[in-house]
Design a protein around this motif. Structure first.
Motif, short mmCIF file in Angstrom:
data_model
loop_
_atom_site.label_atom_id
_atom_site.label_comp_id
_atom_site.label_asym_id
_atom_site.label_seq_id
_atom_site.Cartn_x
_atom_site.Cartn_y
_atom_site.Cartn_z
N SER A 66 0.82 -1.21 0.00
CA SER A 66 0.00 0.00 0.00
C SER A 66 0.85 1.26 0.00
CB SER A 66 -0.91 0.02 1.23
OG SER A 66 -1.76 -1.11 1.22
N VAL A 67 2.08 1.15 0.52
CA VAL A 67 3.02 2.26 0.58
C VAL A 67 4.35 1.75 0.05
CG1 VAL A 67 4.27 3.79 2.18
CG2 VAL A 67 1.86 3.31 2.57
N SER A 68 5.02 2.56 -0.75
CA SER A 68 6.31 2.17 -1.32
C SER A 68 7.42 2.41 -0.31
CB SER A 68 6.62 2.97 -2.58
OG SER A 68 5.66 2.70 -3.56
N GLY A 69 8.22 1.38 -0.10
CA GLY A 69 9.34 1.51 0.83
C GLY A 69 10.47 0.59 0.41
N ARG A 70 11.63 0.85 0.94
CA ARG A 70 12.79 -0.01 0.68
C ARG A 70 13.65 -0.07 1.93
NH1 ARG A 70 15.28 4.33 -3.48
NH2 ARG A 70 13.09 4.66 -3.73
N ARG A 71 14.38 -1.13 2.03
CA ARG A 71 15.25 -1.34 3.17
C ARG A 71 16.65 -0.84 2.82
NH1 ARG A 71 14.03 -3.97 7.85
NH2 ARG A 71 15.77 -4.95 8.87
N ALA A 72 17.22 -0.06 3.72
CA ALA A 72 18.57 0.47 3.51
C ALA A 72 19.33 0.43 4.83
CB ALA A 72 18.51 1.90 2.98
N GLY A 73 20.35 -0.41 4.88
CA GLY A 73 21.17 -0.47 6.08
C GLY A 73 20.42 -0.89 7.33
N GLY A 74 19.42 -1.75 7.19
CA GLY A 74 18.70 -2.25 8.34
C GLY A 74 17.48 -1.43 8.74
N ILE A 75 17.20 -0.34 8.03
CA ILE A 75 16.01 0.46 8.34
C ILE A 75 15.14 0.57 7.09
CG2 ILE A 75 17.11 1.82 10.17
CD1 ILE A 75 17.24 4.15 8.14
N TRP A 76 13.85 0.74 7.31
CA TRP A 76 12.93 0.94 6.20
C TRP A 76 12.81 2.42 5.89
CZ3 TRP A 76 10.99 -2.38 2.88
CH2 TRP A 76 10.96 -3.73 3.21
#
Length: 67
Positions: free
Chosen positions: A31-41
């Motif tokens: 429902s929301v665009s997100g990505r993981r970077a260095g252990g955080i969303w």
């Protein structure tokens, strides 16, 4: 905040009023665009804004009075 800005789950939570757990659920559901970077969303601010603007609100609707 710009539309292409990436924000953390805690920032998204503060802006939207949703809990961090609910924000993560929205990411998992797509429902929301997100990505993981260095252990955080990281969430795309524009995606969160679009979701908030289009999510149905609970309760009676103005054109359909509660009976």
């Amino acid at each position: 905040m710009t539309d292409s800005e990436l924000i953390t789950v805690s920032e998204a939570s503060a802006l939207s009023g949703y809990t961090p757990q609910h924000i993560r659920l929205l990411i998992r559901q797509g429902s929301v665009s997100g990505r993981r970077a260095g252990g955080i969303w990281l969430i795309e601010a524009s995606s969160l804004r679009t979701y908030i603007d289009n999510v149905p609100k609970p309760g009676p609707k103005p054109d359909k009075p509660f009976t």
